[in-house]
Design an enzyme around this catalytic site. Sequence first.
Site, mmCIF file in Angstrom:
data_model
loop_
_atom_site.group_PDB
_atom_site.id
_atom_site.type_symbol
_atom_site.label_atom_id
_atom_site.label_comp_id
_atom_site.label_asym_id
_atom_site.label_seq_id
_atom_site.Cartn_x
_atom_site.Cartn_y
_atom_site.Cartn_z
ATOM 1 N N ASP A 1 -2.897 2.336 -6.180
ATOM 2 C CA ASP A 1 -1.874 2.448 -5.148
ATOM 3 C C ASP A 1 -1.811 1.238 -4.227
ATOM 4 O O ASP A 1 -1.177 1.299 -3.178
ATOM 5 C CB ASP A 1 -2.097 3.719 -4.318
ATOM 6 C CG ASP A 1 -3.434 3.711 -3.607
ATOM 7 O OD1 ASP A 1 -4.319 2.964 -4.044
ATOM 8 O OD2 ASP A 1 -3.580 4.453 -2.630
ATOM 9 N N GLU A 2 -2.472 0.163 -4.596
ATOM 10 C CA GLU A 2 -2.466 -1.041 -3.759
ATOM 11 C C GLU A 2 -2.400 -2.293 -4.627
ATOM 12 O O GLU A 2 -3.010 -2.337 -5.697
ATOM 13 C CB GLU A 2 -3.744 -1.151 -2.932
ATOM 14 C CG GLU A 2 -3.954 -0.077 -1.901
ATOM 15 C CD GLU A 2 -5.262 -0.315 -1.185
ATOM 16 O OE1 GLU A 2 -5.305 -1.195 -0.311
ATOM 17 O OE2 GLU A 2 -6.243 0.340 -1.534
ATOM 18 N N ASP B 192 0.853 -1.194 0.000
ATOM 19 C CA ASP B 192 0.000 0.000 0.000
ATOM 20 C C ASP B 192 0.889 1.244 0.000
ATOM 21 O O ASP B 192 1.652 1.471 0.951
ATOM 22 C CB ASP B 192 -0.882 -0.029 1.258
ATOM 23 C CG ASP B 192 -1.867 1.138 1.297
ATOM 24 O OD1 ASP B 192 -2.002 1.834 0.286
ATOM 25 O OD2 ASP B 192 -2.497 1.333 2.364
#
Length: 420
Positions: A115-116, A13
């Site tokens: 973003d993960e 993350d």
Amino acid sequence: MLNKNSKIIMHIDVNSAFLSWQAAYNKQIGIEVDLREIPSVVGGRQETRHGIVLAKSIPAKKFGIKTGESIMEARSKCKDLVVVPPNYGLYIKCHNALISLLKEYSPKISVFSIDECFLDFTGKEEHFSDPIDAAHEIKDRIYRELGFTVNIGISVNKLLAKQASEFQKPNKVHTLFPNEIKDKLWPLSVEELFMVGLKTKIKLNKIGIYTIGDLANSDYNLISSKFKSHGRLIYRYAWGIDYSNIKYTNYIPFKSVGNGSTLPFDVNDRQTAYKILLSLTETTTRRLRQANMQCSVVSIGLKTSEFSYSSHQRKLLSPTNSTNEVYEVTKVLFDELWDGSYIRYFNVRLSDLISNDMTQLTIFDRNDRQKLEKLDRAVDFIRDKYGDKAVMRATFLHSGLKSMLGGFGAEEYPVMMSML
């Protein structure tokens, strides 16, 4: 304790992704002020006072600024707040760089959002030693080589790995194995459990459930009857039970791509309207190609000088990400929609997205499709290397119009997914 058949899943993350990526880029081009160290946010345009906070720095968080609130609200909390506009192209590059680095550790990566992602580390111990040591190595390499920080959670399934990455931030590695649930997960407030939102939290609080441990040790039949299938889901989550599969894909999940622009003048002629649609199409189709996707639905929206808004859309016979093909559809939609009113706002949106890896052709497709694909690739390459203004269509010369209009819409590009 883990048995030899346990999976090892890492959840990576990026900390304050949009802001961190912009800060890392600024540092590379010599800007000394680090956005991460001052009250700053990534958000909508300041001059129009529109938009919401998409990401915030830790100093901004101390002022009570929250993701999702309006820029005006954020500014009312901190008058010196620095607001930087979203930079879609930069985010894609950073995401791709992150995935490229992670693939050195495992080819089994499941992108969860921009973003993960999840990385299946099962069986990789013999190559990279202990998963915790490997996670620290990955985290440190990302910071050293890419310039931004991540949290990495490690466990046996996606849920627990994701919960682990939510522990203390930034730039940390955490584990949450089944034998750690009681000590690490259960003491947390119930709203910190994945899939428990504010409304569910309030309802749970009303029946005396305040922590994740309270939920795990509550009456299953009561939770099931009161919250139905959602209740059964979060009850299982409280015990760390997650049956979801890992779908190994590098595609960034988003629902649609769109761009809109309010013009400094009202448009009342067809040819100018076409040029604006072309300019917006240039931007949206490029973003689609960057994500290696195609669309099956094209929509346009118009707002008149009297603030009346209308839209029109069309389902395509076969998906495409060709600038020319989409532009032709937008012109048809415009002709069917426009009633001759003065127009101040245009919008182009592409939806019903699928992967670009496979296309079902039809007998109605254009014969020059391959040529158009090569043309788009060549133009994208030049713009990526030399900038958006390096190549433009002749129709925009001396027109006073930008060849690539449009901004970024947060609703098109969710930072967080709601389902595992």
